[in-house]
Write an enzyme that holds these catalytic residues in place. Sequence first.
Site: not given
Ligand code: NOJ
Length: 761
Positions: A290
């Site tokens: 993430d």
């Molecule tokens: C953080 C989030 O937790 C995740 O779900 C998301 O896809 C990514 N950022 C990219 O924006």
Amino acid sequence: MTVTAVFSRCTWPLLCAIALVAGASTTARAEAGRAAIDERIERLLSQMTVAEKIGQLAQVNADEGKISGKLRAAIKAGEVGSVLNAVDVATVNELQRLAVKESRLGIPLLMGRDVIHGFKTVLPIPLGQAAAWNPDLVQEGARMAALEAAASGVNWTFAPMIDVARDPRWGRIAESFGEDPYLASVLGVASIRGFQGDDLSRPGAIAACAKHFVGYGASEGGRDYGFVGIPDVELRNVHMPPFKAAVDAGVATFMAAFSDVNGVPASGNRFLMRTVLRDEWHFPGLVVSDWESIIDMTVHGFAASKKDAAFEALSAGIDMEMASTAYRDYLAKLLAEKRIDQDTLDTAVRNVLRVKFRLGLFERTVTDPSAYPAVASAANFALARRLTTQSLVLLQNRNEVLPLARASLRSLAVIGPMADDDYEQLGTWIFDGDPALSRTPLHAIREMAGPHVAVRHVRAMETTRTRTTAAFADAVAAASSADAAVLFLGEESILSGEAHSRANIDLPGNQMDLVRAVKSAGKPVIVVILAGRPLTIEPILAAADAVVYAWHPGVMAGPAIADILFGVESPSGKLPVTFPRMVGQVPIYYAHRNTGKPPIPSAFVHIDDIKVRTPQTGMKNKSQYLDAGYEPLYPFGYGLSYTRFAYSDIEVVPARARVGVPVTVRAVVKNVGKVEADEVAQLYVQDVVGSITRPVRELKGFQRVHLKPGESREVSFQLSADDLAFYGRDMQRATEPGAFHAWIGGSSTAELRADFELTAN
Ligand code: NOJ
């Protein structure tokens, strides 16, 4: 692989059966395709330098619409495997051109984007979609979103989020399919099918991403990014099944959770990423971290430096690093120092390249929007309206105040901060949505009510959080002079979603007082709530005659809500998550364990009624709250209709069977009311005694049926041994012989029950 082999690894056999049938005719072709891809991967890999390999593991954030000199140079040098957040098609095409034409090996880019609930045509938030209990529509919605996104050059969405979410304080519950592993599995698979289609290489198919592996929904205290302390057996029985179903459905990618899971952050968690995901489930796809979650491990106190974080992450099997640059900065050193071996690096690169080949990116790097259906088209809006209509949950309808009778209605007061707000109805994660496309409730009501109904609108509060009551008098005046008042309340989009948890989940601001004030006008009061989570709305139930829960409904909020208010459609949404009476009850979910001292009505004395000097044991010792009792405000699966449904004739056939012999549970559902409507019939099962204690009920199937007044239909569910299996005391997944209860009905409190028994032989 044989059918039996697939089934033996399958968490939800029904889902696997669908996957198998769809895939059977293409199995041979798929295998040949896989072999060809493997060959191409090896050929390419053999030509790559270490720097180019590490480059494939880098996902770089793009400044929307701009390509910096740094990004341009990095792509040309083969140092970027994926770009996220570039959605302008000219920009995307230029980025791909740089990668394909100007880098040494010409490897195209994965173009990632959070396409969470629609792209231009914003659908209800996932929690709202879950309330429709309609996998077909969820799949169609994902397909539509994929086509709209692909027309901009996006080839990878970070969806579906299939975290089991049992805490309404957690802002990301909005992005989830709710509290139940089975419902999240079915809808997760539907989304994956919608995004990816049958063949990922077809134009318009985009790679899906099962996220966030795993346990993120159980963040401590509902606080985002919080610690997750869950025994492995519970992780496996509750939180992992949707992810296993995603693997079985062929999801192309996974995303690691931000969470520290039992002391090991998911981004460095070898047990989760290697033992479970790769070794047990044989996931062949790409695992992305993430956002900066690899370097976050230094903050967690799990890695001493970014270099150690890179080591832990790659060793755990995180193939691609999102946003941060620990891989770029340290993998070559780690390799030179022999802390990381070549094979570990190559495996990660293979996983990235495999997705690129599966997507057919090497054959098709230029996106031509005119080759795709129009975005935000009438057809897409019609789909959004159908899905939204089915997602609306009627919670209360005293004196059948709804539907509003258009023929006799002369005037209507439309009140509240969410009645005509084209932005706030869209919900969280709407990067590509456009509020200008929104149809608001006020507009739709005006349109549908027609010229003979005087519709007066009073916003009454600037936002849902407004504390002044200055405009309440206008609202009361409008309600007094109208036949009925409809209030649009809730919480704005920014109050849910990532990092937007709430400790108090009451209606914010002075909304409660607004409902009471409007009630004083003496007219029927209908409350429609737009929100990203279950809110604790018990206090408004006395003042509101009817309550409709609309979630954040998306672009077609207005027409869908008007359809329900005016009875064009009967409500058919059912809650995908339990509604607590008070936040102190959280976590509260239907599939809880029993205690040794479960509550009974006769043993409950409300805190206000406890007599002075009641002896300590005078009230019986039961598992309950003195101030909140033991029941939720509304149970999972609940939702009213404009008709009534009666369930009867439940039976299990055979009622006694050997483990391994499927049993069928069936019942008859009849529309005993006056209007035709959909009903979602639900099957729950309890394994009465287990080697570890089992939930009091678990959802095992559901079916949406449409019935005319007087019409009845048999609903029937087949349960295989695998449907009843769970990880027991020995951490093996098995179906244990013994007694089972089965219920079929319209919610998780269904009372119509039949019993069956599974024998060892
Ligand atoms: C953080 C989030 O937790 C995740 O779900 C998301 O896809 C990514 N950022 C990219 O924006």
